[in-house]
Every structure is written in structure tokens, then in C-alpha cells.
Write an enzyme that holds these catalytic residues in place. Structure first.
Site, PDB file in Angstrom:
ATOM      1  N   LYS A  34       0.845  -1.201   0.000  1.00  0.00           N
ATOM      2  CA  LYS A  34       0.000   0.000   0.000  1.00  0.00           C
ATOM      3  C   LYS A  34       0.881   1.251   0.000  1.00  0.00           C
ATOM      4  CE  LYS A  34      -4.246  -1.733   0.172  1.00  0.00           C
ATOM      5  NZ  LYS A  34      -5.276  -1.427  -0.840  1.00  0.00           N
ATOM      6  N   ALA A  71       3.217   6.964   0.977  1.00  0.00           N
ATOM      7  CA  ALA A  71       2.191   7.651   0.182  1.00  0.00           C
ATOM      8  C   ALA A  71       1.249   8.470   1.062  1.00  0.00           C
ATOM      9  CB  ALA A  71       1.395   6.639  -0.628  1.00  0.00           C
ATOM     10  N   GLU A 121       4.831  14.651   6.411  1.00  0.00           N
ATOM     11  CA  GLU A 121       4.597  15.102   7.797  1.00  0.00           C
ATOM     12  C   GLU A 121       5.374  14.222   8.779  1.00  0.00           C
ATOM     13  OE1 GLU A 121       0.115  15.160   7.430  1.00  0.00           O
ATOM     14  OE2 GLU A 121       0.463  17.218   8.110  1.00  0.00           O
ATOM     15  N   GLU A 141      -2.823  17.478  -0.815  1.00  0.00           N
ATOM     16  CA  GLU A 141      -4.108  17.588  -0.121  1.00  0.00           C
ATOM     17  C   GLU A 141      -5.125  18.394  -0.918  1.00  0.00           C
ATOM     18  OE1 GLU A 141      -1.198  17.511   1.288  1.00  0.00           O
ATOM     19  OE2 GLU A 141      -1.334  16.287   3.094  1.00  0.00           O
TER      20      GLU A 141
HETATM   21  C1  1HE Z   1      -3.110   3.895  -1.061  1.00  0.00           C
HETATM   22  C2  1HE Z   1      -2.471   5.140  -0.910  1.00  0.00           C
HETATM   23  C3  1HE Z   1      -2.992   6.013   0.064  1.00  0.00           C
HETATM   24  C4  1HE Z   1      -1.434   4.054  -2.457  1.00  0.00           C
HETATM   25  N1  1HE Z   1      -4.067   5.610   0.773  1.00  0.00           N
HETATM   26  N2  1HE Z   1      -4.170   3.538  -0.333  1.00  0.00           N
HETATM   27  N3  1HE Z   1      -1.637  10.557  -0.593  1.00  0.00           N
HETATM   28  C5  1HE Z   1      -1.763  10.638  -1.922  1.00  0.00           C
HETATM   29  O1  1HE Z   1      -2.561  11.348  -2.476  1.00  0.00           O
HETATM   30  C6  1HE Z   1      -0.864   9.692  -2.703  1.00  0.00           C
HETATM   31  C7  1HE Z   1      -1.682   8.574  -3.275  1.00  0.00           C
HETATM   32  N4  1HE Z   1      -0.851   7.538  -3.874  1.00  0.00           N
HETATM   33  C8  1HE Z   1      -0.282   7.674  -5.103  1.00  0.00           C
HETATM   34  O2  1HE Z   1      -0.297   8.702  -5.745  1.00  0.00           O
HETATM   35  C9  1HE Z   1       0.408   6.455  -5.653  1.00  0.00           C
HETATM   36  O3  1HE Z   1      -0.062   5.316  -4.945  1.00  0.00           O
HETATM   37  C10 1HE Z   1       1.956   6.483  -5.570  1.00  0.00           C
HETATM   38  C11 1HE Z   1       2.492   7.503  -6.571  1.00  0.00           C
HETATM   39  C12 1HE Z   1       2.461   6.781  -4.162  1.00  0.00           C
HETATM   40  C13 1HE Z   1       2.501   5.066  -5.947  1.00  0.00           C
HETATM   41  O4  1HE Z   1       2.007   4.727  -7.216  1.00  0.00           O
HETATM   42  P1  1HE Z   1       2.030   3.185  -7.691  1.00  0.00           P
HETATM   43  O5  1HE Z   1       1.555   3.155  -9.107  1.00  0.00           O
HETATM   44  O6  1HE Z   1       3.361   2.577  -7.362  1.00  0.00           O
HETATM   45  O7  1HE Z   1       1.002   2.409  -6.704  1.00  0.00           O
HETATM   46  P2  1HE Z   1      -0.615   2.375  -6.758  1.00  0.00           P
HETATM   47  O8  1HE Z   1      -1.070   1.335  -7.740  1.00  0.00           O
HETATM   48  O9  1HE Z   1      -1.191   3.733  -6.887  1.00  0.00           O
HETATM   49  O10 1HE Z   1      -0.942   1.896  -5.265  1.00  0.00           O
HETATM   50  C14 1HE Z   1      -0.727   0.566  -4.816  1.00  0.00           C
HETATM   51  C15 1HE Z   1      -1.793   0.261  -3.785  1.00  0.00           C
HETATM   52  O11 1HE Z   1      -1.610   1.144  -2.679  1.00  0.00           O
HETATM   53  C16 1HE Z   1      -3.216   0.545  -4.297  1.00  0.00           C
HETATM   54  O12 1HE Z   1      -4.076  -0.329  -3.617  1.00  0.00           O
HETATM   55  P3  1HE Z   1      -4.605  -1.695  -4.328  1.00  0.00           P
HETATM   56  O13 1HE Z   1      -5.413  -2.369  -3.254  1.00  0.00           O
HETATM   57  O14 1HE Z   1      -5.391  -1.228  -5.525  1.00  0.00           O
HETATM   58  O15 1HE Z   1      -3.335  -2.468  -4.713  1.00  0.00           O
HETATM   59  C17 1HE Z   1      -3.490   1.952  -3.820  1.00  0.00           C
HETATM   60  O16 1HE Z   1      -4.882   2.236  -3.656  1.00  0.00           O
HETATM   61  C18 1HE Z   1      -2.793   1.920  -2.466  1.00  0.00           C
HETATM   62  N5  1HE Z   1      -2.442   3.256  -2.018  1.00  0.00           N
HETATM   63  N6  1HE Z   1      -1.449   5.212  -1.783  1.00  0.00           N
HETATM   64  C19 1HE Z   1      -4.626   4.400   0.561  1.00  0.00           C
HETATM   65  N7  1HE Z   1      -2.446   7.188   0.306  1.00  0.00           N
HETATM   66  C20 1HE Z   1      -2.846  13.530   8.310  1.00  0.00           C
HETATM   67  S1  1HE Z   1      -3.410  14.285   6.927  1.00  0.00           S
HETATM   68  C21 1HE Z   1      -2.371  13.786   5.631  1.00  0.00           C
HETATM   69  C22 1HE Z   1      -3.067  13.924   4.337  1.00  0.00           C
HETATM   70  C23 1HE Z   1      -2.393  13.170   3.231  1.00  0.00           C
HETATM   71  O17 1HE Z   1      -1.517  12.378   3.433  1.00  0.00           O
HETATM   72  S2  1HE Z   1      -2.969  13.512   1.654  1.00  0.00           S
HETATM   73  C24 1HE Z   1      -1.927  12.579   0.618  1.00  0.00           C
HETATM   74  C25 1HE Z   1      -2.461  11.232   0.334  1.00  0.00           C
END
Ligand code: 1HE
Length: 267
Positions: A34, A71, A121, A141
Site C-alpha cells: 500500500k 504515500a 509530515e 491535499e
Molecule cells: C493507497 C495510498 C494512500 C497508495 N491511501 N491507499 N496521498 C496521496 O494522495 C498519494 C496517493 N498515492 C499515489 O499517488 C500512488 O499510490 C503512488 C504515486 C504513491 C505510488 O504509485 P504506484 O503506481 O506505485 O502504486 P498504486 O497502484 O497507486 O498503489 C498501490 C496500492 O496502494 C493501491 O491499492 P490496491 O489495493 O489497488 O493495490 C493503492 O490504492 C494503495 N495506495 N497510496 C490508501 N495514500 C494527516 S493528513 C495527511 C493527508 C495526506 O496524506 S494527503 C496525501 C495522500
């Protein structure tokens, strides 16, 4: 209180792995499937780890397994929270990360791949950041319809300044490892796969210092330089909870989870 395991570390969720090398503890984010997204169990595990370090540990190295440091917030857990639960959630992150920033020993974070949102963070709560060249940073965000809630308003703005943080948040752009180093997000920049060794080397140096000097550097210096940040954390929690309760946030989070939202990729 969790029962300590054989290693002297408290019991941790499967998303975290702890080990020890002399007087240095190493904590790995271990949920690469994840992309080391931070769910509640992981954040609470981080709190447990840093609040119950075994005797004799003098520094900690924090890193991530797989291709990314983290992530950020586990977006899957966010969709159903109301405002009161949102405040509580953000305060939980603040409490957990306070055990890093205001803990017993200095912490070196080793960064690679995505260091985004809550992942940044978490990294910002450490005392030193070592970045590999693959590291990239973003605060996406805005595109998810939410607001930072894990201390970035205080800690990231302290590292890079308010104007740069506003630019990061407003644009959602990714910043590469060199840019991050120039901006002050990392203090050391190393080749890919060399971060952990560098982090351990630095932690071993730190461990040799007089403990009281390390205490002063961690706790006294920032208070002198920056004053008190308690009000900043509280305001951030209120804002995070209000933003994530909005219909806009719910729709955008659903988009990401159902694969319609944009990933935070570095082109
Ligand atoms: C997740 C998350 C997540 C991946 N929450 N499940 N964060 C973001 O907006 C970043 C979101 N993530 C991404 O943009 C991409 O996942 C990555 C660029 C980091 C990696 O890409 P990739 O192609 O290697 O992986 P993927 O296919 O996107 O993700 C693999 C799995 O991880 C997939 O789940 P699956 O069950 O379909 O295999 C994704 O859904 C899961 N996954 N990132 C949940 N963030 C205290 S407030 C803080 C506020 C924030 O942090 S906002 C930023 C959130």
C-alpha cells in the site's frame, strides 16, 4: 500498555518492523503493498514504538520498505469520518509524531520514492532527513479536497518557509530530491540505495554525543529559535477536520480509491 517482545521493542502492527544495531534502533514502514500509506494502526504503532524505546537506545533511524517512503494518509480510512472524529484523528497523529520530535532520542529519517502528504509530515517530525536521489515530495491535499493534519502546518513550514509550503500545497506539484535538498526538506542527499547506510552512520555518530547535549539540541534549541507551536497544531486539527468533512473531499477521495483520481507521480 503493549507487552514488550523479545527484542525489547513493544508489539507493533505488521505495517512496522523494528530492529536494533547496537545503541541504534531502526524502524521500517513495512506496508509496501500500500506504498506505506499510514493507517491508524501504523500511526498508533509509531506512537507505541517511540514512547517505549528499549533501554540503551541513543538514536533511531526511520525508513520505508519497497519503492516509496510513504504515500501519506491511508485515504481508504478517511471517507466516513465526521468533523469531531476528524479532529480526534488529527490530534492522534500530532500525539504520535510528538513522540518523535519531543521524544527521548534524535531520529534520522531516510527518504526515497514518494514522500507525500502524511509521509512528508512523518519525515518532518524527525530531526535529520537523508534523501536518496529517487525521493520526491508533494503535499497533494488540495487535489484530494482535504487539509494537512499531521503537523505539516508547523513542521514543514518551519523547514521550507510559509511561501514555499503555500506554493507546494496550492499547486500540488512534486519536487525532486535535489529541489528538496535546496529547499531544506532534506539535510543529506545520497545515491539510491545508500540512504539506510548513511542514516545508520549518522545515527551512530549522534549516539556518541553526550545525552544532555542531544537533549538540548532536540528540545531547547527549537524553543529558543521558534517559540511555542501548540496553537499551530490545534488550528491545523480543526481545519483538517472541517475540510475532510466536506462533500468535495468525499467525492475526491472516492475518485482516488476507485482509480479515477490522479496519482502523485514524478514525471
Ligand atoms: C493507497 C495510498 C494512500 C497508495 N491511501 N491507499 N496521498 C496521496 O494522495 C498519494 C496517493 N498515492 C499515489 O499517488 C500512488 O499510490 C503512488 C504515486 C504513491 C505510488 O504509485 P504506484 O503506481 O506505485 O502504486 P498504486 O497502484 O497507486 O498503489 C498501490 C496500492 O496502494 C493501491 O491499492 P490496491 O489495493 O489497488 O493495490 C493503492 O490504492 C494503495 N495506495 N497510496 C490508501 N495514500 C494527516 S493528513 C495527511 C493527508 C495526506 O496524506 S494527503 C496525501 C495522500
Amino acid at each position: 500498555m503493549a507487552t514488550p517482545s523479545k527484542t525489547g521493542f513493544p508489539k507493533l502492527p505488521a505495517s512496522l518492523a523494528a530492529s536494533r544495531r547496537g545503541d541504534v534502533a531502526i524502524l521500517a514502514l513495512a506496508r509496501p503493498q500500500k506504498r506505506n500509506a499510514l493507517d491508524d494502526a501504523t500511526v498508533l504503532g509509531i506512537e507505541r514504538f517511540f514512547s517505549a524505546l528499549p533501554k540503551g537506545i541513543k538514536a533511531v533511524v526511520l525508513h520505508g520498505k519497497g519503492a516509496h517512503f510513504s504515500a501519506g494518509l491511508d485515504l481508504g480510512e478517511l471517507t466516513e469520518r465526521d468533523v469531531a472524529e476528524g479532529v480526534e484523528h488529527s490530534r492522534m497523529w500530532h500525539r504520535a509524531f510528538a513522540h518523535i520530535e519531543f521524544g527521548k532520542v534524535p531520529v534520522v529519517a531516510v527518504l526515497h520514492g514518494a514522500v507525500v502528504g502524511g509521509g512528508l509530515e512523518l519525515a518532518a517530525a524527525a530531526h535529520i532527513r537523508v534523501a536518496e536521489r529517487s525521493a520526491y515530495y508533494a503535499l497533494p491535499e488540495g487535489s484530494r479536497g482535504i487539509y494537512v493534519g499531521g503537523g505539516a502546518s508547523v513542521r514543514v513550514s518551519r523547514l521550507i518557509g510559509v511561501a514555499r509550503m503555500q506554493a507546494m500545497m496550492l499547486t500540488g506539484l512534486t519536487y525532486g530530491a535535489e529541489e528538496g535538498q535546496a529547499m531544506g526538506l532534506s539535510q543529506f542527499l545520497v545515491a539510491n540505495d545508500k540512504g539506510l547506510a548513511k542514516g545508520i552512520e549518522l545515527a551512530e555518530r549522534i549516539a556518541e554525543n553526550a545525552p544532555l547535549t542531544n537533549f538540548a539540541i532536540m528540545h531547547v534549541l527549537p524553543r529558543i529559535a521558534e517559540g511555542d507551536s501548540a496553537g499551530g497544531y490545534l488550528t491545523e486539527s480543526l481545519m483538517a477536520a472541517i475540510a475532510q468533512g466536506s462533500a468535495d473531499a468525499k467525492a475526491r477521495l472516492k475518485d482516488f480509491l476507485e482509480k479515477r483520481g490522479k496519482k502523485v507521480l514524478r514525471e
